[in-house]
Design an enzyme around this catalytic site. Sequence first.
Site, PDB file in Angstrom:
ATOM      1  N   GLU A 105       2.407  21.978  78.389  1.00  0.00           N
ATOM      2  CA  GLU A 105       3.748  21.503  78.652  1.00  0.00           C
ATOM      3  C   GLU A 105       3.799  20.488  79.796  1.00  0.00           C
ATOM      4  O   GLU A 105       3.113  19.049  79.718  1.00  0.00           O
ATOM      5  CB  GLU A 105       4.422  21.779  78.001  1.00  0.00           C
ATOM      6  CG  GLU A 105       5.909  20.625  77.894  1.00  0.00           C
ATOM      7  CD  GLU A 105       7.185  21.458  77.538  1.00  0.00           C
ATOM      8  OE1 GLU A 105       9.327  20.826  76.902  1.00  0.00           O
ATOM      9  OE2 GLU A 105       7.886  22.630  78.061  1.00  0.00           O
ATOM     10  N   ASP A 112      11.165  21.958  68.138  1.00  0.00           N
ATOM     11  CA  ASP A 112      11.149  22.592  69.517  1.00  0.00           C
ATOM     12  C   ASP A 112      12.738  22.737  69.463  1.00  0.00           C
ATOM     13  O   ASP A 112      13.218  23.657  68.934  1.00  0.00           O
ATOM     14  CB  ASP A 112      10.715  21.727  71.137  1.00  0.00           C
ATOM     15  CG  ASP A 112      10.738  22.198  71.918  1.00  0.00           C
ATOM     16  OD1 ASP A 112      11.201  23.312  71.836  1.00  0.00           O
ATOM     17  OD2 ASP A 112      10.131  21.793  72.789  1.00  0.00           O
ATOM     18  N   ASP A 113      13.553  21.867  70.001  1.00  0.00           N
ATOM     19  CA  ASP A 113      14.996  21.912  69.994  1.00  0.00           C
ATOM     20  C   ASP A 113      15.496  20.714  69.334  1.00  0.00           C
ATOM     21  O   ASP A 113      16.326  19.977  69.615  1.00  0.00           O
ATOM     22  CB  ASP A 113      15.517  21.636  71.264  1.00  0.00           C
ATOM     23  CG  ASP A 113      14.644  23.256  71.912  1.00  0.00           C
ATOM     24  OD1 ASP A 113      15.805  24.440  72.233  1.00  0.00           O
ATOM     25  OD2 ASP A 113      13.757  22.928  72.505  1.00  0.00           O
ATOM     26  N   HIS A 151       4.313  29.894  75.930  1.00  0.00           N
ATOM     27  CA  HIS A 151       4.798  28.511  76.420  1.00  0.00           C
ATOM     28  C   HIS A 151       3.374  28.166  77.069  1.00  0.00           C
ATOM     29  O   HIS A 151       3.520  29.012  78.143  1.00  0.00           O
ATOM     30  CB  HIS A 151       5.846  27.911  76.851  1.00  0.00           C
ATOM     31  CG  HIS A 151       7.013  27.813  75.693  1.00  0.00           C
ATOM     32  ND1 HIS A 151       7.142  28.404  74.609  1.00  0.00           N
ATOM     33  CD2 HIS A 151       7.728  26.684  75.469  1.00  0.00           C
ATOM     34  CE1 HIS A 151       8.403  28.228  73.957  1.00  0.00           C
ATOM     35  NE2 HIS A 151       8.845  26.502  74.327  1.00  0.00           N
TER      36      HIS A 151
END
Length: 350
Positions: A209, A287-288, A206
């Site tokens: 972001e 993502d989630d 990651h």
Amino acid sequence: MCKSPLHSFLLSLPKCEHHIHLEGALTPELVFSLARKNKIALPDLPHYQSPEALAARYDRFDNLDDFLNIHYASMSVLITEDDFYELAWSYVLAAHADGVHRAEVFFGPQSHTPRGVPIASVTRGYKRALDRAESELGVTSCLIMCFLCHLPVLSAEATFDSVNDSIRDGSIHVVGLDSSEVGFPPELFTDVFQKAKEVGLRRTAHGGEEGDVSYIKGALNSLDAERIDHGIRLVEDQGLLKEIAAKGTLLTICPLSNVYLRTVKSIASLPLREFLDSGVQFSLNSDDPAYFGGGILNNYCAVQEAFDFSIDDWKTIATSGVRGSWIGDERKRVLLEKIADVVGSFTSVA
């Protein structure tokens, strides 16, 4: 369902998902079901009074850390191998319905082992579901073991050392880096990523972001990351943008997540048009999905409503997803042919 005239096309388009946290597919209904099964007391908070209250809380995260606090609390219901299997299988069914043909999925063992859950229970449960997905649905996959960057580096190293068997038998293909970004630079994890590279694992991280472009640079230069998860802050450095475009490094962008976590004001403010015009390869991901407005198709629809992309634009996005997947040439050929068939059928009708 989105109102775009391209909705049927978006549904039919073969998709590769590269940025999905399996623990982030834990729906409120499954949280309460597993809590009852495992006799787990959920936090004494208003949003844990019912699945409906918990779902409503998901609509108002203040930031990434606010989300993570709830995310980790809900994960307390995951105890047995069968729990992890049930969670992964529920994700697979939803992803398959959205047109996913390839799923390269994250999991975070450091979220579970401190609770006394054996890491083998996590990997076996997830692997059972993913193997079933391939045999019954034709969805191929790989497991990406993520280190939580807000935890000490020693914890990441101990986690890596504990999964030798899963690496040797091919259960774990990739290592990644996730969780809170700001204040935890990727350079901290250089050594454990080097160990992963030495045993043949692929590497992703990651970056960019909520953190600035330096987190992307750190992942590329210190971790030798082959892929950047999120990466939307890449536009802050045009030189690096051109370098990434030239190398074909894939960004795994999560549009709805970015809005839910307030890293952007709207889908339309994402630099997707600039990335397309600059030749930066990216995929769109959920993502989630339990927390951020649903699965991958919802993300495709939200992007279409914001950008009104053409069929050719979508062909580029889908093709980038295949080319950036960690699969063999034959599987890539098959998926690229499926994309061409769908594009051809909708183009001929148009």
